[in-house]
Write a protein that holds these residues in place. Sequence first.
Motif, mmCIF file in Angstrom:
data_model
loop_
_atom_site.group_PDB
_atom_site.id
_atom_site.type_symbol
_atom_site.label_atom_id
_atom_site.label_comp_id
_atom_site.label_asym_id
_atom_site.label_seq_id
_atom_site.Cartn_x
_atom_site.Cartn_y
_atom_site.Cartn_z
ATOM 1 N N LYS A 1 0.822 -1.193 0.000
ATOM 2 C CA LYS A 1 0.000 0.000 0.000
ATOM 3 C C LYS A 1 0.869 1.261 0.000
ATOM 4 C CE LYS A 1 -2.775 0.847 3.501
ATOM 5 N NZ LYS A 1 -3.791 0.653 4.513
ATOM 6 N N ARG A 2 2.008 1.203 0.646
ATOM 7 C CA ARG A 2 2.905 2.355 0.704
ATOM 8 C C ARG A 2 3.527 2.656 -0.648
ATOM 9 N NH1 ARG A 2 6.491 0.327 5.311
ATOM 10 N NH2 ARG A 2 4.866 -0.335 6.698
ATOM 11 N N LEU B 1 11.930 21.504 3.170
ATOM 12 C CA LEU B 1 10.910 20.478 2.973
ATOM 13 C C LEU B 1 11.550 19.188 2.481
ATOM 14 C CD1 LEU B 1 8.243 22.564 1.025
ATOM 15 C CD2 LEU B 1 8.328 22.127 3.469
ATOM 16 N N THR B 2 11.069 18.087 3.000
ATOM 17 C CA THR B 2 11.411 16.776 2.468
ATOM 18 C C THR B 2 10.163 16.256 1.778
ATOM 19 O OG1 THR B 2 12.943 16.410 4.293
ATOM 20 C CG2 THR B 2 12.255 14.476 3.028
ATOM 21 N N VAL B 3 10.288 16.003 0.476
ATOM 22 C CA VAL B 3 9.135 15.637 -0.350
ATOM 23 C C VAL B 3 9.339 14.236 -0.915
ATOM 24 C CG1 VAL B 3 7.777 16.267 -2.391
ATOM 25 C CG2 VAL B 3 8.796 18.051 -0.987
ATOM 26 N N VAL B 4 8.282 13.450 -0.914
ATOM 27 C CA VAL B 4 8.301 12.135 -1.545
ATOM 28 C C VAL B 4 7.492 12.220 -2.828
ATOM 29 C CG1 VAL B 4 7.638 9.729 -1.291
ATOM 30 C CG2 VAL B 4 8.544 10.961 0.656
ATOM 31 N N ALA B 5 8.120 11.836 -3.944
ATOM 32 C CA ALA B 5 7.465 11.937 -5.247
ATOM 33 C C ALA B 5 6.399 10.863 -5.445
ATOM 34 C CB ALA B 5 8.500 11.837 -6.363
ATOM 35 N N ASN B 6 6.503 9.746 -4.742
ATOM 36 C CA ASN B 6 5.578 8.614 -4.876
ATOM 37 C C ASN B 6 5.523 8.092 -6.304
ATOM 38 O OD1 ASN B 6 4.835 8.415 -2.172
ATOM 39 N ND2 ASN B 6 3.291 9.995 -2.399
ATOM 40 N N ARG B 7 6.682 7.967 -6.916
ATOM 41 C CA ARG B 7 6.791 7.398 -8.267
ATOM 42 C C ARG B 7 8.224 6.922 -8.478
ATOM 43 N NH1 ARG B 7 4.656 12.387 -11.346
ATOM 44 N NH2 ARG B 7 3.513 12.570 -9.435
ATOM 45 N N ASN B 8 8.369 5.944 -9.351
ATOM 46 C CA ASN B 8 9.692 5.386 -9.633
ATOM 47 C C ASN B 8 10.554 6.333 -10.454
ATOM 48 O OD1 ASN B 8 9.334 2.944 -8.273
ATOM 49 N ND2 ASN B 8 8.272 2.052 -10.021
ATOM 50 N N PRO C 1 2.806 13.765 -5.232
ATOM 51 C CA PRO C 1 3.879 13.976 -4.266
ATOM 52 C C PRO C 1 3.319 14.484 -2.942
ATOM 53 C CG PRO C 1 3.966 15.621 -6.017
ATOM 54 C CD PRO C 1 2.896 14.656 -6.379
ATOM 55 N N ASP C 2 4.072 14.253 -1.872
ATOM 56 C CA ASP C 2 3.621 14.674 -0.560
ATOM 57 C C ASP C 2 4.814 15.079 0.292
ATOM 58 O OD1 ASP C 2 1.741 15.277 1.318
ATOM 59 O OD2 ASP C 2 1.439 13.224 1.991
ATOM 60 N N VAL D 1 13.713 16.102 -2.878
ATOM 61 C CA VAL D 1 12.678 15.219 -3.397
ATOM 62 C C VAL D 1 13.242 13.806 -3.521
ATOM 63 C CG1 VAL D 1 11.052 14.799 -5.272
ATOM 64 C CG2 VAL D 1 11.678 17.143 -4.679
ATOM 65 N N TYR D 2 12.532 12.846 -2.939
ATOM 66 C CA TYR D 2 12.904 11.435 -2.993
ATOM 67 C C TYR D 2 11.826 10.671 -3.762
ATOM 68 C CZ TYR D 2 16.155 12.716 0.686
ATOM 69 O OH TYR D 2 17.164 13.316 1.398
ATOM 70 N N SER D 3 12.207 9.578 -4.382
ATOM 71 C CA SER D 3 11.235 8.788 -5.135
ATOM 72 C C SER D 3 10.190 8.178 -4.212
ATOM 73 C CB SER D 3 11.927 7.675 -5.921
ATOM 74 O OG SER D 3 12.732 8.222 -6.920
#
Length: 133
Positions: free
Chosen positions: A33-34, A54-61, A40-41, A101-103
């Motif tokens: 699920k994660r 800010l530390t952002v997660v792109a939520n994509r490969n 992004p968030d 930004v991290y994947s």
Amino acid sequence: METKRKIRRKWKLVVAVVLVVAVMIGIGLEGEKRRVEGEPDVISSMIVNNEQYLTVVANRNEIENEEEFTKLLIKMYEENSFHSVKFSTDLVDTEMVYMEVYSWRDGIKKGRHRLKIEMTTKNAKYCILFVDI
């Protein structure tokens, strides 16, 4: 009487095994699920001396178009539309915003960022100063 005890033990063992399997499946599904691709968030936010980090997660490969993705992040920042963090604009008026930004979320622990964005917010205009890939 001895056979009833054996039957009870077997049933207790079966119930224990079923519970262990159910817990393992639940943990596996939670991990899946994660990893759902989406918007992004922001994972963390910190303000120091009118500078926001800010530390952002792109939520994509993969981030196919870095420029478009950067514009999306700026738009989400302007509209305060991140899901897990809402910024308070009445306390501090930030002058600089730094985004890493991290994947995926697990990339934060590994220190593998995909993008670094620095932008200034003076006069309510956003100017991208630096994008590192």
